[in-house]
Write a protein that holds these residues in place. Structure first.
Motif, PDB file in Angstrom:
ATOM      1  N   LYS A 185       0.557  -1.032  -0.097  1.00  0.00           N
ATOM      2  CA  LYS A 185      -0.003  -0.116  -0.152  1.00  0.00           C
ATOM      3  C   LYS A 185       0.244   0.975  -0.059  1.00  0.00           C
ATOM      4  O   LYS A 185       2.118   0.965   0.548  1.00  0.00           O
ATOM      5  CB  LYS A 185      -0.981  -0.388   1.085  1.00  0.00           C
ATOM      6  CG  LYS A 185      -1.650  -1.155   1.392  1.00  0.00           C
ATOM      7  CD  LYS A 185      -2.983  -1.204   2.772  1.00  0.00           C
ATOM      8  CE  LYS A 185      -4.022  -1.995   2.054  1.00  0.00           C
ATOM      9  NZ  LYS A 185      -4.384  -1.675   3.729  1.00  0.00           N
ATOM     10  N   ALA A 187       0.603   5.009   1.038  1.00  0.00           N
ATOM     11  CA  ALA A 187      -0.648   6.096   1.970  1.00  0.00           C
ATOM     12  C   ALA A 187      -0.100   7.411   1.530  1.00  0.00           C
ATOM     13  O   ALA A 187       1.517   7.412   1.443  1.00  0.00           O
ATOM     14  CB  ALA A 187      -0.521   6.102   3.022  1.00  0.00           C
ATOM     15  N   VAL A 204      -5.876   6.178   0.280  1.00  0.00           N
ATOM     16  CA  VAL A 204      -4.459   4.677   0.284  1.00  0.00           C
ATOM     17  C   VAL A 204      -4.283   4.369  -1.003  1.00  0.00           C
ATOM     18  O   VAL A 204      -5.823   4.959  -1.336  1.00  0.00           O
ATOM     19  CB  VAL A 204      -5.422   3.702   1.592  1.00  0.00           C
ATOM     20  CG1 VAL A 204      -4.032   2.694   0.942  1.00  0.00           C
ATOM     21  CG2 VAL A 204      -4.477   4.437   2.724  1.00  0.00           C
ATOM     22  N   LEU A 267      -1.185   0.011   8.532  1.00  0.00           N
ATOM     23  CA  LEU A 267      -2.037  -0.736   7.152  1.00  0.00           C
ATOM     24  C   LEU A 267      -2.605  -1.045   6.761  1.00  0.00           C
ATOM     25  O   LEU A 267      -3.766  -1.563   6.429  1.00  0.00           O
ATOM     26  CB  LEU A 267      -0.999  -0.884   6.555  1.00  0.00           C
ATOM     27  CG  LEU A 267       0.661   0.459   5.833  1.00  0.00           C
ATOM     28  CD1 LEU A 267       1.384  -0.306   5.202  1.00  0.00           C
ATOM     29  CD2 LEU A 267      -0.599   1.285   5.276  1.00  0.00           C
ATOM     30  N   GLU A 270      -5.907   0.220   8.755  1.00  0.00           N
ATOM     31  CA  GLU A 270      -6.004   1.751   8.256  1.00  0.00           C
ATOM     32  C   GLU A 270      -6.516   2.998   9.771  1.00  0.00           C
ATOM     33  O   GLU A 270      -7.266   3.781   9.109  1.00  0.00           O
ATOM     34  CB  GLU A 270      -6.221   2.334   7.346  1.00  0.00           C
ATOM     35  CG  GLU A 270      -6.041   1.271   5.930  1.00  0.00           C
ATOM     36  CD  GLU A 270      -6.963   1.554   4.720  1.00  0.00           C
ATOM     37  OE1 GLU A 270      -7.697   2.576   4.549  1.00  0.00           O
ATOM     38  OE2 GLU A 270      -6.414   0.621   3.727  1.00  0.00           O
TER      39      GLU A 270
END
Length: 293
Positions: A185, A187, A204, A267, A270
């Motif tokens: 991911k 961000a 994200v 992650l 979130e």
């Protein structure tokens, strides 16, 4: 002599080979190419887990030199221009390994990437062999092993640098792996064009899944230092809080020892959590996280 089934070869032999050998073996047959190239994500994860289980790993460093572009070198003696106004470029990513002593080898050629302003290029980071190269207007994820480059789409929340609250950028990036889904991911913290706590946002982008950026359900509790890439640590991204941001009033924080210094972004779910500074911290100065990866 009967041939071994492809599944047995993949899970007993290929998964133990170094990445360089796997890239060469992609040409053997279509089945091997599909396995090695990521058609089955479980193979990539098993190969990564095997590398992590090695008892002794050589030390290595990833180096990305920065040089002035030719257009800014009319007079090398001219020091009147501030560094923020210069254009910089990188010839490539270089790998230094403990066994090579004084030699760094070219890992990935990025000399074709356009020159960027020194103030708009953010710090690179890496995770599980993937290299993350963010800038104010372009975000790239590189896989040096497969020579693949992924350029992420433009965010609808991006604003022109001249309209940023602080004038030198309005965003900060982070990159890491969600251990629950094994997805990588990106961000992105950003300042909106409105002031106050309503002017902060986080979005994200999940590699291989998302087609566009998606905003988190909860906004960041504090503004982060623009341009400072987060540290990835145990499934979370850690950013430094910007005490000098005009987006938030810290006057109510009287106890310097207990002032928040970092924000942790998980992650997996979130979510955000706040971390205080080290015991020796005495006031609102910028701290750069240097936690091990």
């Amino acid at each position: 002599m009967p041939c071994l089934p492809h599944e047995l070869i993949a899970w007993k032999i290929l998964v133990r080979l170094p990445t360089k050998s796997l890239l060469q073996l992609r040409c053997v047959c279509k089945a091997w190419r599909d396995i090695i190239s990521g058609a089955d994500p479980s193979f990539s994860q098993a190969h990564l887990d095997h590398l992590h289980q090695q008892v002794k790993k050589p030390y290595s460093l990833l180096i990305a030199p920065r040089i002035k572009s030719e257009s800014d070198m009319e007079d090398p003696r001219d020091t009147r221009r501030p560094w923020a106004d210069m254009k910089v470029t990188s010839p490539g990513l270089y790998l230094w390994e403990e066994s090579q002593k004084d030699i760094a080898t070219l890992l990935f050629d990025i000399s074709s990437f356009p020159a960027e302003g020194a103030a708009t290029r953010h710090g690179l980071t890496h995770c599980d062999g993937l290299v993350f190269l963010p800038a104010e207007d372009t975000v790239r994820v590189l896989n040096p092993a497969t020579r693949q480059i992924r350029v992420l789409p433009w965010s609808l929340n991006s604003v022109a640098p001249r309209r940023c609250p602080q004038g030198e950028g309005h965003q900060a990036f982070g990159f890491g792996r969600d251990h629950r889904s094994n997805a990588y991911k990106v961000a992105r913290f950003f300042h909106r064009e409105t002031r106050g706590m309503g002017g902060l946002g986080m979005e994200v982008f999940t590699i291989g899944k998302d087609q566009c950026w998606r905003e988190t359900a909860v906004q960041p509790p504090y503004p982060f230092v623009a341009g400072l890439t987060a540290t990835f640590f145990k499934g979370s991204l850690i950013w430094t809080i910007d005490y000098y941001s005009p987006m938030y009033d810290y006057s109510h924080l009287d106890d310097a020892a207990n002032m928040p210094c970092f924000v942790r972004f998980n992650l997996e779910d979130e979510s955000f959590s706040v971390m205080t500074g080290p015991p020796w911290y005495k006031g609102p100065t910028i701290l750069t996280p240097t936690l091990p990866r």
